[in-house]
Design an enzyme around this catalytic site. Structure first.
Site, PDB file in Angstrom:
ATOM      1  N   GLU A 133      -6.735   4.935   7.714  1.00  0.00           N
ATOM      2  CA  GLU A 133      -6.568   6.353   7.348  1.00  0.00           C
ATOM      3  C   GLU A 133      -7.825   6.884   6.668  1.00  0.00           C
ATOM      4  O   GLU A 133      -8.196   8.045   6.858  1.00  0.00           O
ATOM      5  CB  GLU A 133      -5.316   6.520   6.464  1.00  0.00           C
ATOM      6  CG  GLU A 133      -4.052   6.409   7.308  1.00  0.00           C
ATOM      7  CD  GLU A 133      -2.862   5.794   6.587  1.00  0.00           C
ATOM      8  OE1 GLU A 133      -2.796   5.829   5.353  1.00  0.00           O
ATOM      9  OE2 GLU A 133      -1.971   5.264   7.302  1.00  0.00           O
ATOM     10  N   LYS A 163       0.100   4.302  -0.334  1.00  0.00           N
ATOM     11  CA  LYS A 163      -0.507   5.541   0.204  1.00  0.00           C
ATOM     12  C   LYS A 163      -0.222   6.686  -0.777  1.00  0.00           C
ATOM     13  O   LYS A 163      -0.165   6.452  -1.983  1.00  0.00           O
ATOM     14  CB  LYS A 163       0.003   5.813   1.619  1.00  0.00           C
ATOM     15  CG  LYS A 163      -0.121   4.560   2.499  1.00  0.00           C
ATOM     16  CD  LYS A 163       0.089   4.802   3.949  1.00  0.00           C
ATOM     17  CE  LYS A 163      -0.060   3.465   4.677  1.00  0.00           C
ATOM     18  NZ  LYS A 163      -0.013   3.600   6.117  1.00  0.00           N
ATOM     19  N   HIS A 177      -9.431   1.297   4.906  1.00  0.00           N
ATOM     20  CA  HIS A 177      -8.148   1.493   5.599  1.00  0.00           C
ATOM     21  C   HIS A 177      -8.355   2.474   6.751  1.00  0.00           C
ATOM     22  O   HIS A 177      -9.165   3.402   6.642  1.00  0.00           O
ATOM     23  CB  HIS A 177      -7.101   2.023   4.616  1.00  0.00           C
ATOM     24  CG  HIS A 177      -5.732   2.055   5.203  1.00  0.00           C
ATOM     25  ND1 HIS A 177      -5.316   3.083   6.023  1.00  0.00           N
ATOM     26  CD2 HIS A 177      -4.704   1.184   5.129  1.00  0.00           C
ATOM     27  CE1 HIS A 177      -4.078   2.823   6.419  1.00  0.00           C
ATOM     28  NE2 HIS A 177      -3.681   1.675   5.894  1.00  0.00           N
ATOM     29  N   GLU A 224      -5.274  -4.774  10.782  1.00  0.00           N
ATOM     30  CA  GLU A 224      -4.272  -3.728  10.967  1.00  0.00           C
ATOM     31  C   GLU A 224      -4.569  -2.936  12.235  1.00  0.00           C
ATOM     32  O   GLU A 224      -5.414  -2.024  12.216  1.00  0.00           O
ATOM     33  CB  GLU A 224      -4.296  -2.760   9.772  1.00  0.00           C
ATOM     34  CG  GLU A 224      -3.936  -3.393   8.455  1.00  0.00           C
ATOM     35  CD  GLU A 224      -3.310  -2.382   7.497  1.00  0.00           C
ATOM     36  OE1 GLU A 224      -2.228  -2.666   7.002  1.00  0.00           O
ATOM     37  OE2 GLU A 224      -3.895  -1.311   7.293  1.00  0.00           O
ATOM     38  N   SER A 231       3.470  -1.865  10.299  1.00  0.00           N
ATOM     39  CA  SER A 231       4.916  -1.910  10.527  1.00  0.00           C
ATOM     40  C   SER A 231       5.555  -3.253  10.161  1.00  0.00           C
ATOM     41  O   SER A 231       6.496  -3.704  10.815  1.00  0.00           O
ATOM     42  CB  SER A 231       5.246  -1.523  11.978  1.00  0.00           C
ATOM     43  OG  SER A 231       4.874  -0.174  12.212  1.00  0.00           O
ATOM     44  N   ASN A 241       0.872  -1.181   0.000  1.00  0.00           N
ATOM     45  CA  ASN A 241       0.000   0.000   0.000  1.00  0.00           C
ATOM     46  C   ASN A 241       0.905   1.227   0.000  1.00  0.00           C
ATOM     47  O   ASN A 241       1.483   1.573   1.016  1.00  0.00           O
ATOM     48  CB  ASN A 241      -0.877  -0.040   1.266  1.00  0.00           C
ATOM     49  CG  ASN A 241      -1.657   1.256   1.464  1.00  0.00           C
ATOM     50  OD1 ASN A 241      -1.771   2.071   0.550  1.00  0.00           O
ATOM     51  ND2 ASN A 241      -2.198   1.427   2.671  1.00  0.00           N
ATOM     52  N   GLY A 243       2.600   2.422  10.677  1.00  0.00           N
ATOM     53  CA  GLY A 243       3.612   3.468  10.523  1.00  0.00           C
ATOM     54  C   GLY A 243       4.352   3.821  11.798  1.00  0.00           C
ATOM     55  O   GLY A 243       5.092   4.805  11.839  1.00  0.00           O
TER      56      GLY A 243
HETATM   57  P1  PGA Z   1       2.906   0.483   7.505  1.00  0.00           P
HETATM   58  O1  PGA Z   1       1.418   0.699   6.921  1.00  0.00           O
HETATM   59  O2  PGA Z   1       3.389  -0.828   6.943  1.00  0.00           O
HETATM   60  O3  PGA Z   1       3.692   1.650   6.993  1.00  0.00           O
HETATM   61  O4  PGA Z   1       2.782   0.438   8.995  1.00  0.00           O
HETATM   62  C1  PGA Z   1       0.544  -0.373   6.775  1.00  0.00           C
HETATM   63  C2  PGA Z   1      -0.771   0.113   6.217  1.00  0.00           C
HETATM   64  O5  PGA Z   1      -1.195   1.220   6.578  1.00  0.00           O
HETATM   65  O6  PGA Z   1      -1.419  -0.589   5.410  1.00  0.00           O
END
Ligand code: PGA
Length: 257
Positions: free
Chosen positions: A98, A12, A96, A168, A214, A10, A174
């Site tokens: 976000e 983003k 997601h 998640e 992460s 992903n 992140g």
């Molecule tokens: P990350 O993000 O691997 O940077 O923690 C995962 C995600 O948001 O799908």
């Protein structure tokens, strides 16, 4: 039943068209890695879908990070499922955290998007996960159960097994922090039980459930060693072509062809 493992990147809001092309060319130099028995998908911003469609190795599928649930019309700034499918997209990330937290997506909106994606012949990657406060209150199972049930409410049991669910935890995204693999495996097993209760044993045994938050090439192996975890949804670590290739190698190790 054996489920094919899935590695999903992903991106983003990262990478221009030129940067996406450079990524595809770099992983293309290691294309043999993707011939093994797992599935791979990269989800770039909409602007980079086309260049990836023509440059990604054949075994790496195209994904999108969002979709609108209506078919067409006066929805400025939105993109429909049919448009994505025609552009070569095979997987769409839905719900997601976000999107839920920064853009106000509710369970009801997420459900409509899941349905629209399936209807257009693509695979939704439904994201669920608790935030830090919910975890501290001991509500993790309850939260993922609610999000899973709501997100799949409109999905026929006969098709529920086609969906991919990504667990998640919001606090792990992140942050460099992760649950232990055993902990993530327990929550994922709970999601599978919820699927069984809601959609039946067949769907529960077919549905692929990923861990995300992460993930790196260094910790991925421990997550997919958990019986119920079928792969990973990876943000930051998926931006680097070498990292993506390394994760592909990890995920195919021990996976059935
Ligand atoms: P990350 O993000 O691997 O940077 O923690 C995962 C995600 O948001 O799908």
């Amino acid at each position: 039943m054996t489920r094919r493992r899935l590695l999903a990147g992903n991106w983003k809001m990262n990478k221009t068209v030129a940067e996406a092309r450079a990524f595809a060319e770099a992983i293309g130099r290691r294309a043999e890695v993707f011939e093994a028995g797992a599935d791979f998908v990269v989800c770039p911003p909409f602007t980079a879908l086309h260049v990836l469609r023509v440059t990604l190795p054949a075994r790496v599928a195209l994904g999108a990070q969002n979709v609108h649930f209506e078919e067409r019309g006066a929805f400025t700034g939105e993109v429909s499922a049919e448009m994505l499918a025609e552009a070569g997209v095979r997987y769409v990330i839905v719900g997601h955290s976000e999107r839920r937290h920064l853009f106000g997506e509710t369970d009801a909106v997420v459900e409509k998007k899941v349905t629209a994606v399936l209807h257009a012949g693509m695979t939704p990657i439904l994201c669920v996960g608790e935030d830090l406060r919910e975890r501290q209150l001991g509500h993790t199972e309850r939260v993922v159960e609610r999000q899973t049930k709501a997100g799949l409410a409109g999905v026929d049991p006969g098709r529920a097994g086609e969906v991919v669910v990504a667990y998640e935890p919001v606090w792990a995204i992140g942050s460099g922090q992760t649950p232990t693999p055993e902990d993530a495996g327990r929550v994922v097993a709970h999601i599978r039980r919820v699927m069984e209760r809601e959609k039946g044993a067949e769907a529960a045994s077919r549905v692929r459930i990923l861990y995300g938050g992460s993930v790196t090439a260094d910790n991925l192996g421990a997550f997919v060693a958990e019986a119920d975890i079928d792969g990973a949804l990876v943000g930051g670590a998926s931006l680097n072509p070498d990292g993506f290739v390394r994760m592909a190698e990890v995920i195919t190790k021990g996976a059935s062809a």
